[in-house]
Design a protein around this motif. Structure first.
Motif, PDB file in Angstrom:
ATOM      1  N   THR A 106       0.830  -1.200   0.000  1.00  0.00           N
ATOM      2  CA  THR A 106       0.000   0.000   0.000  1.00  0.00           C
ATOM      3  C   THR A 106       0.871   1.259   0.000  1.00  0.00           C
ATOM      4  N   HIS A 107       0.234   2.397  -0.259  1.00  0.00           N
ATOM      5  CA  HIS A 107       0.949   3.676  -0.314  1.00  0.00           C
ATOM      6  C   HIS A 107       0.427   4.708   0.686  1.00  0.00           C
ATOM      7  N   GLU A 108      -0.539   4.329   1.512  1.00  0.00           N
ATOM      8  CA  GLU A 108      -1.145   5.310   2.406  1.00  0.00           C
ATOM      9  C   GLU A 108      -0.111   5.938   3.346  1.00  0.00           C
ATOM     10  N   TYR A 109       0.714   5.119   3.964  1.00  0.00           N
ATOM     11  CA  TYR A 109       1.714   5.676   4.888  1.00  0.00           C
ATOM     12  C   TYR A 109       2.723   6.540   4.137  1.00  0.00           C
ATOM     13  N   GLU A 110       3.183   6.091   2.977  1.00  0.00           N
ATOM     14  CA  GLU A 110       4.133   6.879   2.191  1.00  0.00           C
ATOM     15  C   GLU A 110       3.591   8.278   1.918  1.00  0.00           C
ATOM     16  N   VAL A 111       2.311   8.336   1.550  1.00  0.00           N
ATOM     17  CA  VAL A 111       1.696   9.621   1.219  1.00  0.00           C
ATOM     18  C   VAL A 111       1.476  10.466   2.466  1.00  0.00           C
ATOM     19  N   LYS A 112       0.801   9.923   3.463  1.00  0.00           N
ATOM     20  CA  LYS A 112       0.399  10.704   4.636  1.00  0.00           C
ATOM     21  C   LYS A 112       1.598  11.136   5.484  1.00  0.00           C
ATOM     22  N   SER A 113       2.661  10.334   5.504  1.00  0.00           N
ATOM     23  CA  SER A 113       3.829  10.662   6.320  1.00  0.00           C
ATOM     24  C   SER A 113       4.714  11.720   5.671  1.00  0.00           C
ATOM     25  N   GLY A 114       4.555  11.931   4.361  1.00  0.00           N
ATOM     26  CA  GLY A 114       5.423  12.858   3.642  1.00  0.00           C
ATOM     27  C   GLY A 114       6.639  12.195   3.035  1.00  0.00           C
ATOM     28  N   MET A 115       6.780  10.873   3.190  1.00  0.00           N
ATOM     29  CA  MET A 115       7.931  10.163   2.643  1.00  0.00           C
ATOM     30  C   MET A 115       7.966  10.215   1.120  1.00  0.00           C
ATOM     31  N   THR A 131       0.783  22.355  -4.787  1.00  0.00           N
ATOM     32  CA  THR A 131      -0.631  22.107  -5.056  1.00  0.00           C
ATOM     33  C   THR A 131      -0.797  20.928  -6.006  1.00  0.00           C
ATOM     34  N   ALA A 132       0.032  20.909  -7.066  1.00  0.00           N
ATOM     35  CA  ALA A 132      -0.026  19.810  -8.020  1.00  0.00           C
ATOM     36  C   ALA A 132       0.418  18.497  -7.376  1.00  0.00           C
ATOM     37  N   GLU A 133       1.462  18.571  -6.564  1.00  0.00           N
ATOM     38  CA  GLU A 133       1.976  17.377  -5.895  1.00  0.00           C
ATOM     39  C   GLU A 133       0.933  16.791  -4.952  1.00  0.00           C
ATOM     40  N   THR A 134       0.274  17.644  -4.179  1.00  0.00           N
ATOM     41  CA  THR A 134      -0.722  17.165  -3.228  1.00  0.00           C
ATOM     42  C   THR A 134      -1.885  16.493  -3.946  1.00  0.00           C
ATOM     43  N   ALA A 135      -2.269  17.032  -5.089  1.00  0.00           N
ATOM     44  CA  ALA A 135      -3.338  16.414  -5.877  1.00  0.00           C
ATOM     45  C   ALA A 135      -2.907  15.034  -6.369  1.00  0.00           C
ATOM     46  N   GLU A 136      -1.657  14.915  -6.794  1.00  0.00           N
ATOM     47  CA  GLU A 136      -1.140  13.630  -7.242  1.00  0.00           C
ATOM     48  C   GLU A 136      -1.078  12.644  -6.083  1.00  0.00           C
ATOM     49  N   MET A 137      -0.690  13.102  -4.903  1.00  0.00           N
ATOM     50  CA  MET A 137      -0.634  12.226  -3.734  1.00  0.00           C
ATOM     51  C   MET A 137      -2.022  11.685  -3.382  1.00  0.00           C
ATOM     52  N   ARG A 138      -3.019  12.504  -3.575  1.00  0.00           N
ATOM     53  CA  ARG A 138      -4.394  12.070  -3.292  1.00  0.00           C
ATOM     54  C   ARG A 138      -4.782  10.915  -4.226  1.00  0.00           C
ATOM     55  N   GLY A 196      15.595  19.651  -1.589  1.00  0.00           N
ATOM     56  CA  GLY A 196      15.033  20.877  -1.057  1.00  0.00           C
ATOM     57  C   GLY A 196      13.611  20.731  -0.553  1.00  0.00           C
ATOM     58  N   VAL A 197      13.325  19.605   0.115  1.00  0.00           N
ATOM     59  CA  VAL A 197      11.997  19.365   0.680  1.00  0.00           C
ATOM     60  C   VAL A 197      12.139  19.077   2.173  1.00  0.00           C
ATOM     61  N   ASP A 198      11.011  18.986   2.857  1.00  0.00           N
ATOM     62  CA  ASP A 198      11.002  18.709   4.296  1.00  0.00           C
ATOM     63  C   ASP A 198       9.870  17.729   4.576  1.00  0.00           C
ATOM     64  N   VAL A 199      10.211  16.514   5.003  1.00  0.00           N
ATOM     65  CA  VAL A 199       9.199  15.488   5.219  1.00  0.00           C
ATOM     66  C   VAL A 199       8.156  15.936   6.233  1.00  0.00           C
ATOM     67  N   ARG A 200       8.558  16.745   7.224  1.00  0.00           N
ATOM     68  CA  ARG A 200       7.596  17.219   8.224  1.00  0.00           C
ATOM     69  C   ARG A 200       6.585  18.169   7.606  1.00  0.00           C
ATOM     70  N   HIS A 201       7.069  19.039   6.725  1.00  0.00           N
ATOM     71  CA  HIS A 201       6.158  19.972   6.044  1.00  0.00           C
ATOM     72  C   HIS A 201       5.200  19.211   5.135  1.00  0.00           C
ATOM     73  N   LYS A 202       5.720  18.223   4.409  1.00  0.00           N
ATOM     74  CA  LYS A 202       4.856  17.438   3.525  1.00  0.00           C
ATOM     75  C   LYS A 202       3.770  16.734   4.326  1.00  0.00           C
ATOM     76  N   ARG A 203       4.140  16.216   5.489  1.00  0.00           N
ATOM     77  CA  ARG A 203       3.159  15.539   6.338  1.00  0.00           C
ATOM     78  C   ARG A 203       2.050  16.511   6.757  1.00  0.00           C
ATOM     79  N   ASP A 204       2.432  17.730   7.132  1.00  0.00           N
ATOM     80  CA  ASP A 204       1.442  18.715   7.557  1.00  0.00           C
ATOM     81  C   ASP A 204       0.520  19.116   6.409  1.00  0.00           C
ATOM     82  N   VAL A 205       1.112  19.318   5.234  1.00  0.00           N
ATOM     83  CA  VAL A 205       0.330  19.737   4.064  1.00  0.00           C
ATOM     84  C   VAL A 205      -0.696  18.669   3.683  1.00  0.00           C
ATOM     85  N   ARG A 206      -0.340  17.410   3.896  1.00  0.00           N
ATOM     86  CA  ARG A 206      -1.219  16.306   3.474  1.00  0.00           C
ATOM     87  C   ARG A 206      -2.141  15.803   4.572  1.00  0.00           C
TER      88      ARG A 206
END
Length: 227
Positions: A106-115, A131-138, A196-206
């Motif tokens: 599955t990919h749920e943890y990969e997406v929601k964690s920001g990994m 914005t585009a990335e978050t839509a793709e993650m969904r 140039g990314v931050d896994v913590r920020h990605k987690r918050d955004v998602r």
């Protein structure tokens, strides 16, 4: 100067370079030209969950229900081809026999964690890309993946050795801590700095990404490395 990513062997000769240039002009590379997404994440070895490796996915959308990805050790010109991953929708996954389902992750943890991230191309404003990335993650969250690696670069193999190995995906923080004492942030630190990314920020955004209505993770997925 050589780097860890440099493949073995002598540098390409002038003849080889000329042949490559000619082929690029006259041959048709339609299948690889369909690649439309670059994703980056980490795969865990099914037969040894204490090991994982970073993988750059270059994916084509074959149909709305099927994606196929070439996996590379880096986004560099001389990157090693690690293996392949197929991604399918829950609709296709539901048609598989139970024994086959066990090979998929599955990919749920990969997406929601920001990994899982889509490295941004240069020149694109970060807010627009996110914005585009978050839509793709969904869209990726409910997909099931089947991954095999041929080249175990993390153990220093100079060429692909042995049979292909089944790879899985992390499904919880405890899984990550088995391979890195610093947990997810420690595992992603080097990757995040390079892209140039931050896994913590990605987690918050998602944090607002929810499972599709009516969808639950199939209990047969992810079980191959949960024995």
């Amino acid at each position: 100067m050589t780097t860890q990513n440099d493949p073995p062997g002598d540098p390409k000769t002038t003849k080889s370079q000329i042949l490559e240039t000619g082929a690029a002009v006259v041959q048709d590379f339609t299948p690889v030209k369909q690649i439309c997404a670059h994703l980056n994440a980490f795969h865990v070895y099914v037969d040894d969950p204490a090991r994982c490796v970073e993988a750059n996915h270059y994916c084509s959308h074959i149909t709305e229900d099927l994606r196929q990805c070439l996996l590379y050790s880096s986004p560099d010109r001389n990157a090693k081809l690690l293996g392949v991953e197929y991604m399918i929708t829950p609709r296709l996954f539901s048609t598989l026999p139970p024994e086959e389902k066990k090979l998929w992750h599955t990919h749920e943890y990969e997406v929601k964690s920001g990994m899982l991230v889509m490295p941004a191309p240069s020149g694109v404003p970060s807010t627009v890309w996110e914005t585009a990335e978050t839509a793709e993650m969904r869209d990726i969250l409910p997909l099931y993946g089947k991954t095999y690696h041929f080249w175990q670069v993390d153990r220093g193999d100079p060429v692909p050795l042995g049979p292909p190995v089944l790879m899985g995906s992390f499904t919880r923080d405890e899984d990550v801590k088995r391979v890195h004492e610093g947990g997810l942030e420690g595992l992603c630190k080097g990757r995040d700095e390079r892209f140039g990314v931050d896994v913590r920020h990605k987690r918050d955004v998602r944090s607002g990404i929810e499972r599709p209505e009516g969808w639950e993770i199939d209990s047969e997925a992810d079980v191959a490395w949960k024995k």
